[in-house]
Design a protein around this motif. Structure first.
Motif, PDB file in Angstrom:
ATOM      1  N   SER A  50       0.831  -1.205   0.000  1.00  0.00           N
ATOM      2  CA  SER A  50       0.000   0.000   0.000  1.00  0.00           C
ATOM      3  C   SER A  50       0.863   1.252   0.000  1.00  0.00           C
ATOM      4  N   PHE A  51       1.941   1.233   0.771  1.00  0.00           N
ATOM      5  CA  PHE A  51       2.839   2.386   0.802  1.00  0.00           C
ATOM      6  C   PHE A  51       3.458   2.635  -0.569  1.00  0.00           C
ATOM      7  N   PHE A  52       3.797   1.568  -1.284  1.00  0.00           N
ATOM      8  CA  PHE A  52       4.368   1.727  -2.624  1.00  0.00           C
ATOM      9  C   PHE A  52       3.341   2.334  -3.588  1.00  0.00           C
ATOM     10  N   ILE A  53       2.077   1.982  -3.416  1.00  0.00           N
ATOM     11  CA  ILE A  53       1.034   2.561  -4.270  1.00  0.00           C
ATOM     12  C   ILE A  53       0.892   4.057  -3.975  1.00  0.00           C
ATOM     13  N   PHE A  54       0.942   4.433  -2.708  1.00  0.00           N
ATOM     14  CA  PHE A  54       0.857   5.852  -2.367  1.00  0.00           C
ATOM     15  C   PHE A  54       2.099   6.614  -2.860  1.00  0.00           C
ATOM     16  N   ALA A  55       3.263   5.974  -2.768  1.00  0.00           N
ATOM     17  CA  ALA A  55       4.491   6.594  -3.288  1.00  0.00           C
ATOM     18  C   ALA A  55       4.379   6.812  -4.793  1.00  0.00           C
ATOM     19  N   ALA A  56       3.795   5.836  -5.478  1.00  0.00           N
ATOM     20  CA  ALA A  56       3.590   5.961  -6.926  1.00  0.00           C
ATOM     21  C   ALA A  56       2.665   7.126  -7.242  1.00  0.00           C
ATOM     22  N   VAL A  87      -1.238  -0.404 -14.321  1.00  0.00           N
ATOM     23  CA  VAL A  87      -0.600  -1.402 -13.461  1.00  0.00           C
ATOM     24  C   VAL A  87      -0.674  -0.992 -11.992  1.00  0.00           C
ATOM     25  N   THR A  88      -0.243   0.242 -11.712  1.00  0.00           N
ATOM     26  CA  THR A  88      -0.109   0.692 -10.322  1.00  0.00           C
ATOM     27  C   THR A  88      -1.443   0.929  -9.634  1.00  0.00           C
ATOM     28  N   PHE A  89      -2.385   1.550 -10.343  1.00  0.00           N
ATOM     29  CA  PHE A  89      -3.654   1.920  -9.718  1.00  0.00           C
ATOM     30  C   PHE A  89      -4.829   1.069 -10.201  1.00  0.00           C
ATOM     31  N   VAL A 158      -8.540   1.760  -2.293  1.00  0.00           N
ATOM     32  CA  VAL A 158      -8.330   0.333  -2.049  1.00  0.00           C
ATOM     33  C   VAL A 158      -7.048   0.101  -1.255  1.00  0.00           C
ATOM     34  N   ALA A 159      -5.985   0.837  -1.613  1.00  0.00           N
ATOM     35  CA  ALA A 159      -4.693   0.661  -0.942  1.00  0.00           C
ATOM     36  C   ALA A 159      -4.756   1.016   0.535  1.00  0.00           C
ATOM     37  N   ALA A 160      -5.718   1.837   0.906  1.00  0.00           N
ATOM     38  CA  ALA A 160      -5.840   2.233   2.313  1.00  0.00           C
ATOM     39  C   ALA A 160      -6.355   1.097   3.188  1.00  0.00           C
ATOM     40  N   LEU A 161      -7.077   0.145   2.606  1.00  0.00           N
ATOM     41  CA  LEU A 161      -7.720  -0.902   3.404  1.00  0.00           C
ATOM     42  C   LEU A 161      -6.721  -1.749   4.200  1.00  0.00           C
ATOM     43  N   PRO A 162      -5.611  -2.233   3.590  1.00  0.00           N
ATOM     44  CA  PRO A 162      -4.637  -2.986   4.393  1.00  0.00           C
ATOM     45  C   PRO A 162      -4.032  -2.156   5.525  1.00  0.00           C
ATOM     46  N   LEU A 163      -3.889  -0.854   5.303  1.00  0.00           N
ATOM     47  CA  LEU A 163      -3.303   0.006   6.333  1.00  0.00           C
ATOM     48  C   LEU A 163      -4.280   0.216   7.490  1.00  0.00           C
ATOM     49  N   VAL A 164      -5.563   0.275   7.165  1.00  0.00           N
ATOM     50  CA  VAL A 164      -6.575   0.385   8.226  1.00  0.00           C
ATOM     51  C   VAL A 164      -6.518  -0.847   9.115  1.00  0.00           C
ATOM     52  N   ILE A 165      -6.331  -2.023   8.481  1.00  0.00           N
ATOM     53  CA  ILE A 165      -6.238  -3.267   9.249  1.00  0.00           C
ATOM     54  C   ILE A 165      -4.920  -3.326  10.015  1.00  0.00           C
ATOM     55  N   TRP A 166      -3.823  -2.992   9.348  1.00  0.00           N
ATOM     56  CA  TRP A 166      -2.487  -3.095   9.949  1.00  0.00           C
ATOM     57  C   TRP A 166      -2.356  -2.213  11.187  1.00  0.00           C
ATOM     58  N   TYR A 167      -2.875  -0.982  11.089  1.00  0.00           N
ATOM     59  CA  TYR A 167      -2.790  -0.057  12.221  1.00  0.00           C
ATOM     60  C   TYR A 167      -4.023  -0.127  13.120  1.00  0.00           C
ATOM     61  N   ASN A 168      -4.923  -1.033  12.799  1.00  0.00           N
ATOM     62  CA  ASN A 168      -6.125  -1.268  13.603  1.00  0.00           C
ATOM     63  C   ASN A 168      -6.895   0.029  13.880  1.00  0.00           C
TER      64      ASN A 168
END
Length: 253
Positions: A50-56, A87-89, A158-168
């Motif tokens: 997810s961080f790589f997608i935001f960096a992109a 590819v990226t988004f 979409v990329a935010a969803l794993p981060l919401v889970i990771w940081y609870n």
């Protein structure tokens, strides 16, 4: 020198490819609880993707900025940008959704019996993202406002969803890893990409509040949501962006 913006565009593509590599080998763990259910521990590789997608996304902004600054805009750059964004988004977020759907089924005792057909709806995101990019390239109406939600913005949601889970964030893990929530979200964002709905451009016309009122309102709401909801704010900002565009459609067209 004129190829520098194109090199940034390719860097966007590299970030997307790295994100996909991380997504395809997440290494999540499954823990049985005392209540007899299963708990999925979010793999850090999915969060890194997810961080790589935001960096992109940052790089995607910079390549356009550099192209205008260096007066190096070209048809080649336009095509490279669309292909990289696909590819990226498009593909990378679709793979994230695929893994989230898979994790939603892993919580059940019958997880091993889950058919791959139950996970393939995630690919709708990639298909609609590519459709949206192709439509943008040939649609002359999208110089002032957009028709359909831009692919990168959808990718961020979409990329935010794993981060919401990771940081609870706000204990939303069980909500996100609900298959029906994921299916519904997939259908919604895919439709909004290929729809003909008027969506505001995020480029400021000038420095006046009058000419940029919808964008200023969105910016203020985005800051408030980010402070309150942290990573969970990104999907909310996405929805606010769409709703605000529809409510103020006369001002953005």
């Amino acid at each position: 020198m004129k190829q520098i913006p194109n090199l940034f565009t390719l860097l966007n593509l590299v970030c997307g490819c790295i994100a996909i590599i991380l997504i395809l080998q997440p290494g999540e763990s499954i823990i049985a609880t005392e209540a007899g259910s299963f708990q999925i521990n979010m793999p850090e590789k999915l969060a890194y993707a997810s961080f790589f997608i935001f960096a992109a996304g940052i790089i995607d902004f910079l390549d356009g900025f550099l192209a205008r600054l260096m007066k190096a805009s070209s048809e080649m750059g336009k095509q490279l940008d669309s292909l990289s964004d696909a590819v990226t988004f498009g593909v990378a977020p679709a793979m994230i959704m695929y893994q989230l759907l898979r994790m939603s089924y892993l919580k059940e005792e019958s997880a091993l019996d889950t058919s791959i057909w139950m996970l393939l709806p995630a690919l709708l995101i990639a298909c609609c993202a590519v459709w949206r990019l192709a439509k943008f390239n040939i649609d002359e109406r999208q110089s002032i406002s957009f028709r359909g939600v831009p692919t990168p913005i959808t990718g961020f949601a979409v990329a935010a969803l794993p981060l919401v889970i990771w940081y609870n964030s706000w204990n939303l893990t069980d909500v996100i890893l609900n298959r029906w929530v994921l299916y519904s979200f997939t259908v919604l964002i895919s439709y909004l990409m290929v729809s003909d709905l008027p969506i505001m451009s995020l480029k400021f016309k000038d420095y006046s509040f009058k000419n940029n009122q919808p964008k200023v309102i969105l910016l203020v709401l985005a800051v408030v949501l980010a402070i309150v909801f942290q990573w969970a704010a990104i999907p909310l900002i996405y929805l606010t962006y769409v709703v605000l565009s529809l409510l103020l459609r006369k001002q953005i067209s």
